[in-house]
Design an enzyme around this catalytic site. Structure first.
Site, mmCIF file in Angstrom:
data_model
loop_
_atom_site.group_PDB
_atom_site.id
_atom_site.type_symbol
_atom_site.label_atom_id
_atom_site.label_comp_id
_atom_site.label_asym_id
_atom_site.label_seq_id
_atom_site.Cartn_x
_atom_site.Cartn_y
_atom_site.Cartn_z
ATOM 1 N N GLN A 178 0.843 -1.194 0.000
ATOM 2 C CA GLN A 178 0.000 0.000 0.000
ATOM 3 C C GLN A 178 0.880 1.247 0.000
ATOM 4 O OE1 GLN A 178 -3.394 -0.419 0.093
ATOM 5 N NE2 GLN A 178 -3.728 1.764 -0.101
ATOM 6 N N PHE A 179 1.374 1.649 -1.174
ATOM 7 C CA PHE A 179 2.250 2.820 -1.244
ATOM 8 C C PHE A 179 1.551 4.084 -0.759
ATOM 9 C CE2 PHE A 179 0.166 3.282 -5.330
ATOM 10 C CZ PHE A 179 0.093 4.653 -5.518
ATOM 11 N N THR A 180 0.228 4.099 -0.799
ATOM 12 C CA THR A 180 -0.503 5.301 -0.403
ATOM 13 C C THR A 180 -0.404 5.596 1.096
ATOM 14 O OG1 THR A 180 -2.593 4.104 -0.209
ATOM 15 C CG2 THR A 180 -2.106 5.125 -2.339
#
Length: 140
Positions: free
Chosen positions: A73-75
């Protein structure tokens, strides 16, 4: 690294119409990687997630054998302090992040955890039914 850990009665990841990972009665773990992260950090985060006393009766996945569904989950490294459009500058590039997510999962498995995963760099549909709800953000 950051991990958003949620207790779930069930969770799954679907890619292109096929379920690629699913668990029941465990932890959904969304993991983000930043530029300064390394294998030692992923090992430390895996230990903290596995031993996090977030389940019923203050137990951990290590205590109960609860499975984990790990989703990149890069966000988690999004920054929207200026305006309404987040910047992802703090998120590591995919070629850096993917091996560290794999290292994180391997560290959990080495601890005896049952680990399911999403699929890196794909459009994933993540479904979950939270229990509690109980959610904790860990950062190393």
């Amino acid at each position: 690294m950051r991990a958003l850990v949620q207790t779930v009665s069930r969770a799954s990841v679907t890619v292109d119409g096929s379920v690629v990972g699913s668990i029941a009665d465990g932890l959904l773990v969304l993991v983000g990687v930043t530029h300064s992260d390394n294998a030692d950090i992923s090992e430390t985060l895996a230990r903290k997630v596995h031993e996090l006393r977030i389940l019923d009766d203050e137990k951990s996945a290590a205590d109960t054998g609860a499975p984990l569904l790990v989703v990149s989950q890069f966000t988690l490294y999004g920054d929207a302090r200026k305006g309404r459009r987040p910047t992802w500058i703090a998120a590591a590039r995919p070629e850096v992040a993917e091996p560290l997510i794999e290292s994180f999962c391997a560290a959990l498995r080495n601890r005896g955890a049952t680990v399911e995963t999403g699929r890196f760099r794909t459009h994933m549909l993540v479904e979950s039914v939270n229990v509690g709800p109980r959610t904790v953000l860990l950062e190393i």
